[in-house]
Design a protein around this motif. Sequence first.
Motif, PDB file in Angstrom:
ATOM      1  N   TRP A 272      16.219 -19.031 -50.290  1.00  0.00           N
ATOM      2  CA  TRP A 272      14.866 -19.434 -49.901  1.00  0.00           C
ATOM      3  C   TRP A 272      14.995 -20.548 -48.880  1.00  0.00           C
ATOM      4  CZ3 TRP A 272      11.380 -16.102 -51.187  1.00  0.00           C
ATOM      5  CH2 TRP A 272      11.383 -15.463 -52.426  1.00  0.00           C
ATOM      6  N   ILE A 273      14.239 -20.462 -47.812  1.00  0.00           N
ATOM      7  CA  ILE A 273      14.362 -21.429 -46.722  1.00  0.00           C
ATOM      8  C   ILE A 273      13.955 -22.839 -47.157  1.00  0.00           C
ATOM      9  CG2 ILE A 273      12.048 -20.988 -45.750  1.00  0.00           C
ATOM     10  CD1 ILE A 273      15.198 -21.461 -43.613  1.00  0.00           C
ATOM     11  N   ASP A 274      13.167 -22.944 -48.233  1.00  0.00           N
ATOM     12  CA  ASP A 274      12.754 -24.279 -48.707  1.00  0.00           C
ATOM     13  C   ASP A 274      13.746 -24.878 -49.697  1.00  0.00           C
ATOM     14  OD1 ASP A 274      12.310 -22.835 -51.006  1.00  0.00           O
ATOM     15  OD2 ASP A 274      10.278 -23.603 -51.343  1.00  0.00           O
ATOM     16  N   GLY A 275      14.879 -24.200 -49.933  1.00  0.00           N
ATOM     17  CA  GLY A 275      15.910 -24.764 -50.796  1.00  0.00           C
ATOM     18  C   GLY A 275      15.766 -24.425 -52.269  1.00  0.00           C
ATOM     19  N   THR A 276      14.694 -23.776 -52.642  1.00  0.00           N
ATOM     20  CA  THR A 276      14.515 -23.353 -54.035  1.00  0.00           C
ATOM     21  C   THR A 276      15.650 -22.406 -54.424  1.00  0.00           C
ATOM     22  OG1 THR A 276      12.109 -23.559 -53.971  1.00  0.00           O
ATOM     23  CG2 THR A 276      13.001 -21.991 -55.556  1.00  0.00           C
ATOM     24  N   PRO A 277      16.292 -22.617 -55.587  1.00  0.00           N
ATOM     25  CA  PRO A 277      17.347 -21.691 -56.012  1.00  0.00           C
ATOM     26  C   PRO A 277      16.823 -20.259 -56.060  1.00  0.00           C
ATOM     27  CG  PRO A 277      17.298 -23.609 -57.436  1.00  0.00           C
ATOM     28  CD  PRO A 277      16.085 -23.709 -56.551  1.00  0.00           C
TER      29      PRO A 277
END
Length: 173
Positions: free
Chosen positions: A119-124
Motif C-alpha cells: 500500500w502506498i500509504d505504508g499500511t501493512p
Amino acid sequence: MKLVTVSALLCAMITLIVAAEEGGTEAKPSEEHLVEKRWYWYKYRGWYKYGNRYYRYFPYRLDWVHAQRHCQSMHANLASVRNLREYRVIQRVIYRATHSYPITWLGGSDAQKEHHWFWIDGTPFSFTYWCRGEPNNARHSEHCMHMNSSRHKCMNDIYCHYRYPYVCVWKRR
Ligand code: MAN
Ligand code: CA
C-alpha cells in the motif's frame, strides 16, 4: 426562544457530538449499525471519517501515479484497505458521490517487484478482495490495483497508465 439562544444551543450540541465522536474508538463488529449512523453525518470538509481515517472520492480520471500525486498534494495517499468493512466504507464514499460503483483506483501496487504488493500509504498489506483469478498480471504488466471490478465489485490488477477516478485517505495523527 431567542435566535441567539437557539444558535448557542446548536453550537453546544455540535461541539458535544464532535467531542463524543473524537473520543470514540474503533467499533466492534456488533456496533456496526451504530458506526453506520455516525459515519453518515461526519463529513469534514468533504472527507468522510471512519475510525481515524478520512476518505474522499475524486471523479477525475487520472493514471495511478497522478492520482497518488493529487492525493499527496492534500497530505493524503491513495486509499489502503485493511478489512472488508473498510472496503465497504470506501464503496459507500464512492456511491454517495456517484450513485454508482465505478472502477476506482486504490493505493495497492506491485510495481517494484511482481507479486510483492504494497500500500502506498505504508499500511501493512494483508487484506485483499481480489476478483476470482486476480491478480493475474495480464501481459505481465498489470501492477496497480483498482476496485469495483467486474459485477462482483472486487479488486483487480490493471495497467498503471489506465485512467480512473480514485479515493484518497488521510489519517488523524
Ligand atoms: C481484463 C483486465 C484484466 C483482468 C481481466 C479479467 O483483461 O481487466 O486486468 O484480469 O480482464 O478477465
Ligand atoms: Ca488483472
